[in-house]
Design a protein around this motif. Structure first.
Motif, short mmCIF file in Angstrom:
data_model
loop_
_atom_site.label_atom_id
_atom_site.label_comp_id
_atom_site.label_asym_id
_atom_site.label_seq_id
_atom_site.Cartn_x
_atom_site.Cartn_y
_atom_site.Cartn_z
N GLY A 1 0.81 -1.11 -0.03
CA GLY A 1 -0.06 -0.09 -0.07
C GLY A 1 0.63 1.20 -0.07
N GLU A 2 0.30 2.24 0.38
CA GLU A 2 0.75 3.71 0.48
C GLU A 2 1.75 4.10 1.60
OE1 GLU A 2 -1.06 7.50 1.04
OE2 GLU A 2 -0.76 7.46 -1.19
N GLN A 3 1.01 4.11 2.63
CA GLN A 3 1.63 4.33 4.18
C GLN A 3 0.55 4.00 4.95
OE1 GLN A 3 1.91 8.47 4.81
NE2 GLN A 3 -0.19 9.00 4.34
N GLU B 1 -3.49 2.41 12.04
CA GLU B 1 -2.02 1.65 11.72
C GLU B 1 -1.01 2.54 12.49
OE1 GLU B 1 -3.86 2.66 9.20
OE2 GLU B 1 -4.65 0.69 8.48
N PHE C 1 -2.37 -2.14 7.75
CA PHE C 1 -4.04 -2.65 7.19
C PHE C 1 -4.63 -2.94 8.52
CE2 PHE C 1 -1.75 -2.31 3.08
CZ PHE C 1 -2.60 -1.47 2.41
N ASN D 1 3.80 -1.47 3.03
CA ASN D 1 3.54 -0.01 2.49
C ASN D 1 4.72 0.56 2.03
OD1 ASN D 1 0.60 0.69 3.23
ND2 ASN D 1 1.51 0.32 5.24
N HIS E 1 -6.24 1.48 -4.88
CA HIS E 1 -5.96 1.30 -3.41
C HIS E 1 -7.38 1.22 -2.75
CE1 HIS E 1 -4.89 2.32 0.71
NE2 HIS E 1 -3.63 2.08 0.44
N1 URA Z 1 -3.55 2.73 3.77
C1 URA Z 1 -2.38 1.81 3.18
O1 URA Z 1 -1.88 2.27 2.22
N2 URA Z 1 -1.84 1.32 4.27
C2 URA Z 1 -2.23 0.85 5.40
O2 URA Z 1 -1.57 0.15 6.11
C3 URA Z 1 -3.35 1.32 5.60
C4 URA Z 1 -4.18 2.35 4.81
#
Ligand code: URA
Ligand code: SF4
Length: 209
Positions: free
Chosen positions: A51-53, A58, A65, A91, A180
């Motif tokens: 994912g992104e961050q 989290e 996630f 991420n 996403h």
């Molecule tokens: N969105 C993300 O990209 N990563 C996560 O861990 C949670 C939400």
């Protein structure tokens, strides 16, 4: 800021990575976040999701996630016939970037230099987890691997080789890009967008045979 390289342990394992990321000063994002959030899941794993961050939840819980996007992601995995417990999730950026709006913390995408600064962690995780297939969730993850020309709409659902010049991976994975899960949550056509995410995850599952 030097990027994350100096903080990556010489002989990484999951526990060392999780503690080392707490010391990272590779970019400015450690300043306002609660903690660094390393990936989580079985090691090795055949499938890795990127994912992104970390989001708000989290950042507080220290795991990827685990908030609303993560719940939607697990639902999509289930619908695609993939056991969420068998997947390694991470991420491209390990600290939460946000702006304050009253008492709320609003997600703000990391910028390109921050993504580049954090890349040594992702490459280290790839070396450890050795996935056969990597699902890139959203534009930030896709651009981290394929550069700023990457577009989710054009790339999604098509198996693509890992770029040779990125990292020195023994067995580079095949990637499948998708939207996403956060964008699915925000969508006004959520059912259709969820179905498209599930379809991309099915492509990833079929690659694994
Ligand atoms: N969105 C993300 O990209 N990563 C996560 O861990 C949670 C939400
Ligand atoms: Fe280090 Fe990445 Fe956190 Fe920046 S976002 S401080 S590079 S772990």
């Amino acid at each position: 800021y030097p990027g994350a390289g100096p903080w990556v342990p010489d002989e990484p394992d999951e526990d060392r990575l999780r503690s080392a990321v707490q010391e990272c000063r590779g970019c400015d994002l450690y300043l306002d976040a609660t903690q660094g959030v390393m990936g989580d899941g079985p090691v090795p794993a055949r499938l890795m999701l990127v994912g992104e961050q970390p989001g708000d939840q989290e950042d507080k819980q220290g795991l990827p996630f685990v908030g609303p996007a993560g719940r939607l992601l697990d639902r999509a995995l289930g619908e695609a016939g993939i056991d969420p417990a068998g997947v390694y999730k991470t991420n491209v950026v390990k600290h939460f970037r946000f702006k304050r709006d009253g008492g709320k913390r609003i997600h703000k995408s990391p910028v390109r230099w921050q993504v580049a600064a954090c890349e040594p962690w992702l490459l280290t995780e790839l070396g450890l987890v050795r996935p056969e297939v990597v699902v890139l969730l959203g534009a930030t993850a896709g651009q981290a691997v394929y550069g700023s020309g990457f577009r989710v709409g054009a790339a999604r659902g098509t198996p693509t080789p890992w770029p040779e010049q990125l990292g020195s991976l023994e067995a580079p994975p095949t990637t499948v890009a998708s939207a996403h899960p956060s964008s699915v949550l925000r969508s006004r056509q959520r059912d259709a967008d969820l179905a498209a995410l599930v379809a991309d995850l099915v492509v990833a599952r079929e690659l694994l045979g």
